[in-house]
Each structure stands twice: as C-alpha cells, then as structure tokens.
Design a protein around this motif. Structure first.
Motif, PDB file in Angstrom:
ATOM      1  N   SER A 283       0.838  -1.197   0.000  1.00 34.83           N
ATOM      2  CA  SER A 283       0.000   0.000   0.000  1.00 34.83           C
ATOM      3  C   SER A 283       0.877   1.251   0.000  1.00 34.83           C
TER       4      SER A 283
ATOM      5  N   GLY B 276      -3.797  -3.111   3.178  1.00 33.37           N
ATOM      6  CA  GLY B 276      -4.084  -4.334   2.452  1.00 33.37           C
ATOM      7  C   GLY B 276      -4.859  -5.316   3.314  1.00 33.37           C
TER       8      GLY B 276
ATOM      9  N   PHE C 114      -1.338  -3.146  -6.491  1.00 34.39           N
ATOM     10  CA  PHE C 114      -2.082  -2.902  -5.253  1.00 34.39           C
ATOM     11  C   PHE C 114      -3.321  -2.055  -5.531  1.00 34.39           C
TER      12      PHE C 114
ATOM     13  N   ASP D 298      -6.993  -3.087  -4.440  1.00 29.56           N
ATOM     14  CA  ASP D 298      -7.781  -2.185  -3.599  1.00 29.56           C
ATOM     15  C   ASP D 298      -9.087  -1.804  -4.298  1.00 29.56           C
TER      16      ASP D 298
END
Length: 423
Positions: A108, A156, A327, A331
């Motif tokens: 992240s 995460g 990521f 997300d």
C-alpha cells in the motif's frame, strides 16, 4: 498543609533528576535516529545512504550489494541533491525493471512514509516531486492529493488494522506517530522487510482510530435509537429487530470491514437473524463517513494520486512501479473505487519513457494492463462505494429501506425515507 520531610525532598529530587536523565537519553536517541545534524562525527554519509538503498533492494528479494551498516531513520528529505541522485540511480533499475524480480506482495502507498524514515504523506509527495526534478523529468506544479486520495485506503487485506502501538512516546519529544512506531520495531528485524510483510497500521492509523472511537460509537448508538435523529431507525423496525447494545468488538469489526473486507459486503439485511452483522456494517459506514467528511467532492470527485507521485514513490523505494499499480487494482476490487486513475498510470508511462529511466523500463505491459482494468471496472461497484461514503440516510438498504420502514401490511410498506434509485 502536609509537611514534607528532608528525606522526602531528597528522594523527590533524585527521582526528578532520574526522569530528566531518562528523557535526555531518550531525546538524544531519537535525535540521532532521524536528525542528520546530530550524526556522530566521522559518519560515512554516502555509505549509509547507499546501505539504505541496498536494504530496500534486499527486502524485495532482489540481488544487490551487501548490507553492512546499522539501522538509520534518516530519509531522503535530509539528502543533498547529489546524494539523492546517487540514491535514486541505485534504485532506478529496480523501480521500473522486470516485475517478476520483485518478490513481495503488492504494498500500500501508506507504507512509503515508513520505508523513508517516518515521513508524512505530504512530505512523501514533496520528495517524489523532488526526485523527478533531479531526474530531469520536469514535473509540473500540482495541488497535493496524496493524503486525500488515500483516506479510505489501508495497508491491504492481509494486515490487521486494529493493532495498537506497543509503546507511547511523550508529546514533549515532538515526534509523530510514524517515528514512534519505527523506533519501537525491535532491532532484530530488518526494517524494510518487517514493514513490507507486517504493514504499519499500529502507527498513526491506530492512533486515529482510537480518537475516532467515542464519536463513531455515539453516532451508531444514535442511529440505533428511534427518534434520536431524523436518520435514526424507526420505532417499528427497532421493535422488529431489537438490536443489542454496542460493544467494543463492534468497533474493531467495523474497522476490519472498511480496510480488510470487500465493501460489497457492507450491506444491511434488516432481519432479526442478521442484526449482529448489521451492527458491524453500520459501524463501518459511520467510520467511512468520518474518514471522508461531506460534500460533493468527497463523494463523487475524490482526489487521485498523480502519475508524477506514482513514479516518484517507485523511485524513492526502489519497489517496482507495477507493484504499486497491482495494489491499486486489488484495492479497487475490494472497495469498488481506486486511489489511482487509469490516466495517472498512462502519465507515469510517459514520464518513464521521456527520461533516462527508459533504459531500464521492462514492466510497461503490466502497467497498461492495470490501467485497462481500472478504466473498465464495474461502474455499479463504484456507485455502491460512493453511496457508502455518503452521510445521507446511513441506514439505507439496497433495493428497499427497511431500517426506515414505518409499517408493513397488506397495502404495502411505508417509509420515513423512500428508497433511492441508486440503492
């Protein structure tokens, strides 16, 4: 008035002197850790900057030079331009090189301040801009967006976001929660490896959650009390569901629903057998309301991380830029919205190809693939995420408004607030 004996006075003076000595020792340790001006004389600065870069390379499972020196928490904000250039060029081949060589889970962007010695997110953004200037990428002046873009983003789904810091540092030391966290990571751990595997939710995020808790719990209690506010549950539904009193674990579960679980599951069933889950969901919704505030910009036009910052954080950490976009996709699939726009990834590719980074650029295909995923993502999921962040009528239920039901008979249900089209 109580009389204090000479012996008591002497003991008090001794205790006070000991506290001052401990405070001075602690302050000196902190200063040596992150204040370059107080480094011991004779410190080989270029060597520890090089070593910092090599630690970041090694933490990804990549091959680099051997790590030789001890831990320092002095970030790029204290490097000279020449030192920063050497640091960036050490990391550059890894920042835009082959993704397969980067053997870590997608991190992240919240971890970047910790990898860089405990900076703030605004400072990370400034150093990303500076990194592009040093690389002659000629970045454009832009409004800061990083802090707002990451408002609802965690570390995460793998990381526990309810962990509390183990040690509190006195406010008189004038250091933030980020540095407090880093100072208390045991020396036996390699710091970048620890951060990339464990996250850092026990730092400023945990402190913020603790401060938010009374306000959030009071608001949830208000929503579950008929007549307490115009958007509270109706008496009819309260009698039908009979929700129990709030407990601390509801708050912890609300945090987990926001940062570790799919937002698509943050729906209300409004049935007696599901009221336990509903309470967690309501807590999660109120947390989101607090994180994002109100207003149209907060709901439909959230700021995004820029392409410049995306390239910058890859350069500053040496972590493949494709790991950061990976990521962003994960997300996006969890929340239904992304902190990164597809156009920002396209801008990042253009920046890389127009600078000397192009010589090492080997992850363009992965970047373009992630850009396409974000561009064509499920619009309904995005609408759902927007609705969750909206403060208006927080007990909304998809397809109907059960929590706002006033009656239900053979003529049909009546509501204090009618279902909305987007629900």
């Amino acid at each position: 008035m109580k009389v204090i004996t000479a012996a008591q006075i002497a003991a008090l003076r001794k205790k006070t002197a000991l506290h001052h000595q401990q405070d001075a020792s602690r302050t000196a340790r902190v200063a040596r850790t992150f204040d370059r001006a107080r480094l011991p004389k004779g410190t080989n600065v270029p060597a520890w900057i090089k070593d910092t870069a090599n630690r970041l390379i090694a933490a990804q499972g990549r091959r680099g030079d051997e790590v030789k020196l001890g831990r320092f928490l002095i970030g790029p904000d204290q490097y000279t331009d020449d030192e920063m250039q050497d640091y960036l060029l050490t990391l550059a081949p890894h920042a835009v090189g082959e993704l397969s060589a980067c053997r870590i889970n997608p991190p992240s962007p919240h971890i970047v301040p910790f990898l860089l010695g405990g900076l703030s997110l605004p400072e990370v953004e400034r150093q990303a801009f500076r990194a592009l200037e040093i690389l002659d990428a000629y970045p454009a002046e832009q409004l800061p967006t990083l802090s707002e873009a990451l408002a609802g983003v965690g570390f995460g789904a793998r990381c526990f976001h309810t962990h509390q810091p183990e040690v509190e540092v006195g406010e008189n030391l004038r250091i933030g929660a980020n540095l407090n966290f880093l100072l208390n990571v045991p020396e036996r751990f390699d710091l970048p490896t620890y951060l990339l595997t464990q996250g850092a939710a026990g730092a400023q995020m945990a402190r913020r959650f603790e401060k938010m808790k009374p306000k959030v719990m009071a608001r949830v209690k208000e929503l579950l009390t008929p007549g307490a506010a115009k958007d509270s549950i109706t008496q009819f539904m309260h009698d039908r569901l009979q929700p129990r009193a709030l407990v601390d674990v509801d708050y912890s579960m609300g945090i987990r629903r926001v940062f570790e679980m799919p937002w698509s599951e943050m729906t209300l069933a409004a049935t007696p057998d599901k009221v336990e889950k509903d309470i967690e969901v309501i807590v999660g919704r109120v947390i989101l309301n607090d994180l994002f505030g109100s207003g149209a910009r907060r709901i439909r036009n959230l700021p995004k991380m820029t392409g410049q910052t995306l390239v910058g954080i890859a350069m500053l950490t040496g972590i493949s830029i494709a790991k950061w976009t990976e990521f962003a996709v994960k997300d996006l699939r969890m929340r239904g919205e992304s902190f990164l726009a597809d156009s920002a990834i396209d801008d990042a590719i253009e920046i890389i190809e127009s600078t000397e980074l192009a010589a090492w650029f080997k992850c363009e295909d992965e970047l373009r693939n992630d850009s396409a995923i974000i561009r064509f993502f499920d619009k309904e999921a995005t609408i759902h995420a927007e609705r969750l962040r909206n403060r208006k009528w927080p007990l909304w239920t998809a397809g109907h408004n059960s929590y706002y039901m006033l009656s239900d008979d053979e003529t049909g249900a009546t509501y204090s607030h009618k279902p909305e089209r987007r629900e």
